[in-house]
Design an enzyme around this catalytic site. Structure first.
Site, short mmCIF file in Angstrom:
data_model
loop_
_atom_site.label_atom_id
_atom_site.label_comp_id
_atom_site.label_asym_id
_atom_site.label_seq_id
_atom_site.Cartn_x
_atom_site.Cartn_y
_atom_site.Cartn_z
N ILE A 1 7.76 -0.21 -0.55
CA ILE A 1 7.42 0.48 -1.80
C ILE A 1 6.21 1.35 -1.48
O ILE A 1 5.24 0.90 -0.87
CB ILE A 1 7.11 -0.54 -2.92
N SER A 2 6.29 2.62 -1.85
CA SER A 2 5.23 3.57 -1.49
C SER A 2 3.92 3.27 -2.20
O SER A 2 3.89 2.64 -3.26
CB SER A 2 5.68 5.00 -1.83
N LYS A 3 2.84 3.76 -1.62
CA LYS A 3 1.53 3.64 -2.26
C LYS A 3 1.56 4.33 -3.63
O LYS A 3 2.17 5.38 -3.78
CB LYS A 3 0.46 4.32 -1.42
#
Length: 284
Positions: free
Chosen positions: A121-123
């Site tokens: 999951i991206s920042k």
């Protein structure tokens, strides 16, 4: 004639008379307390209810607290994310519900987290930055909305949930079936009604719902698939990571579809370095 002693006149006592006679013992003694609590068969139920209330988790605290999400948003704002629409959308999504429970305590840190199957999951800062870039497109500026959005790489569904607060409709494609199924569960719990999840090859886009005002990719390849450009509406904007010229890492790439005098052209710009999982073909 019986020699048995006469029955005491104290018994039986009428029910209405119980507790009516004052005790001669001082108030606070065990006998006095007992006389005040006779005939209370519901007491154990009342005490059980009180115990259950004490054990219940308080609402509005912990990871469900709006304050926790607002602190994350404040940090992103201090780091340069200025679009209030994007900040409010990030504050409105429970990021901890999209990660494994063992990692939930880290959900509101500005960090990427594993979601299984070699994906992350991206920042929050990267999600916010890319969505803010989408708002720079001509169609988004005119509509004050991201309009119809195509997301490449659903992952756990977090970015789709944020996009859904800013768009009319989100079509999100995931090539890994276990992640597609996980995202479906996550987004059902989040009650996002304007998201359509597709299990398929993201490099092909989704022609059945094209054209799209905004296209965003959560995986980076060496080239932009032609299908994405074909499905980008005039005035639309595409934001995706791509391998930098010379093969040195990845950069964010923005492509605008301009229509001038009936002629389409695509304008490409490159921005900061990023790190995303590789873009792959096919389904698994």
């Amino acid at each position: 004639m019986s020699d048995l002693p006469a029955r005491s006149s104290r018994f039986p006592v009428p029910l209405a008379g119980i507790g009516a006679k004052k005790s001669s013992q001082p108030s606070g003694t065990p006998s006095a307390a007992a006389s005040r609590e006779v005939l209370m068969p519901q007491r154990h139920l009342r005490e059980a209810a009180q115990d259950a209330a004490r054990r219940s988790a308080p609402s509005g605290l912990g990871l469900d607290s709006a304050m926790v999400r607002q602190r994350m948003v404040s940090r992103l704002q201090q780091d340069g994310l200025r679009d209030e629409r994007v900040l409010q959308a990030l504050a409105g999504v429970y990021r901890h519900e999209f990660v494994d429970s063992a990692l939930a305590i880290q959900a509101y840190e500005d960090t990427s987290l594993p979601i299984g199957h070699g994906q992350t999951i991206s920042k929050p800062s990267v999600v916010g930055r890319m969505i803010a870039m989408l708002f720079g497109g001509a169609a988004a500026a005119q509509q004050a909305s991201l309009g119809r959005v195509l997301e490449i790489g659903t992952g756990c569904g977090y970015q789709a949930a944020v996009l859904a607060l800013l768009a009319k409709q989100v079509v999100s494609i995931e090539r890994l079936k276990p992640l597609h199924d996980k995202a479906r569960l996550n987004l059902a719990a989040a009650a996002r009604g304007n998201i359509r999840l597709v299990y398929g090859d993201g490099r092909l886009g989704f022609a059945g719902a094209a054209p799209f005002d905004s296209i965003i990719a959560a995986a980076g390849g060496e080239d932009l698939p032609q299908a994405w450009l074909d499905q980008l509406a005039p005035g639309g904007r595409l934001v995706a990571p791509m391998v930098a010229p010379g093969g040195r890492g990845q950069v964010l790439v923005v492509v605008d579809h301009l229509l001038e005098a009936g002629v389409s052209r695509f304008v490409r710009s490159e921005f900061e370095a990023v790190l995303f999982v590789p873009l792959k073909s096919g389904v698994m």
